[in-house]
Design a protein around this motif. Sequence first.
Motif, PDB file in Angstrom:
ATOM      1  N   MET A   1      -6.130   6.152  23.843  1.00  0.00           N
ATOM      2  CA  MET A   1      -7.120   7.510  24.561  1.00  0.00           C
ATOM      3  C   MET A   1      -6.778   8.294  23.757  1.00  0.00           C
ATOM      4  N   GLN A   2      -7.275   9.462  23.226  1.00  0.00           N
ATOM      5  CA  GLN A   2      -7.457  10.441  23.070  1.00  0.00           C
ATOM      6  C   GLN A   2      -7.245  11.489  23.726  1.00  0.00           C
ATOM      7  N   VAL A   3      -5.776  12.405  23.683  1.00  0.00           N
ATOM      8  CA  VAL A   3      -5.227  13.387  24.472  1.00  0.00           C
ATOM      9  C   VAL A   3      -5.717  14.837  24.398  1.00  0.00           C
ATOM     10  N   LEU A   4      -7.202  15.580  24.531  1.00  0.00           N
ATOM     11  CA  LEU A   4      -7.538  16.832  24.596  1.00  0.00           C
ATOM     12  C   LEU A   4      -6.608  17.763  25.571  1.00  0.00           C
ATOM     13  N   PRO A   5      -7.024  18.660  24.762  1.00  0.00           N
ATOM     14  CA  PRO A   5      -5.336  19.671  25.532  1.00  0.00           C
ATOM     15  C   PRO A   5      -6.154  20.733  26.067  1.00  0.00           C
ATOM     16  N   LEU A   6      -6.909  20.528  27.158  1.00  0.00           N
ATOM     17  CA  LEU A   6      -7.364  21.490  27.641  1.00  0.00           C
ATOM     18  C   LEU A   6      -7.325  21.370  29.543  1.00  0.00           C
ATOM     19  N   ARG A   7      -7.292  22.600  30.058  1.00  0.00           N
ATOM     20  CA  ARG A   7      -6.779  22.753  31.452  1.00  0.00           C
ATOM     21  C   ARG A   7      -8.475  22.388  32.147  1.00  0.00           C
TER      22      ARG A   7
END
Length: 207
Positions: A1-7
């Motif tokens: 799974m791609q990790v998205l640098p989002l909060r």
Amino acid sequence: MQVLPLRVLVLEDHLFQQTVAVNLLKKLGCQDVFSASNGTRALEVLQRVGPVDIVLCDLRMEGMDGLEFLQRVARVGLVGAVILSSSLCGDVRQAARQLVTLLGLPLLGDLGKPLNAEALNGLLHKHLNDPWVVPARLKPLELAEAGEVRSAMRRQQMETYFQPKINLLTGDVIGVEALTRWNHPTRGVVSPAVFMPAIESCGLLNE
């Protein structure tokens, strides 16, 4: 799974739908996902965890509703962009979209309900690919320097919008708020969160 640098903050008063949204965002790879059932609790979350990149926001709820919450966070730069998710009628949602834009908050989209995973994923990547996106942890003062703001004021790029405050249950206008926005020649309408720290730090507040 791609990790998205989002909060991401999910503002949703229906517990089941809130849980579905949180789990979907985590499945799509969002790094940090928070949730709240109304605007007051959402502000408490932001005070505890700091700014977020995106708020996935319902509009109607008990206590502080979604639009009032967005008005408050727009002033202090706690939210980078907005995705609306509401089951209200089309006319009300259209008005909400216009108000979000006037607040100076980037509106990524209006997904309605129930959430569609493919559409939500597209909006998350749209935000990441926007060249003007600023990470949630970046301080507002780093976005606009004093010289840039002085120049904007000299060129009369600061504009005032008069925003009605509307009761979503009755449609009645119950007040009005005057909002200053920076009409940037290339970045479009810029939120006070970007320029107010610079104005305050160089003594231009009265002007």
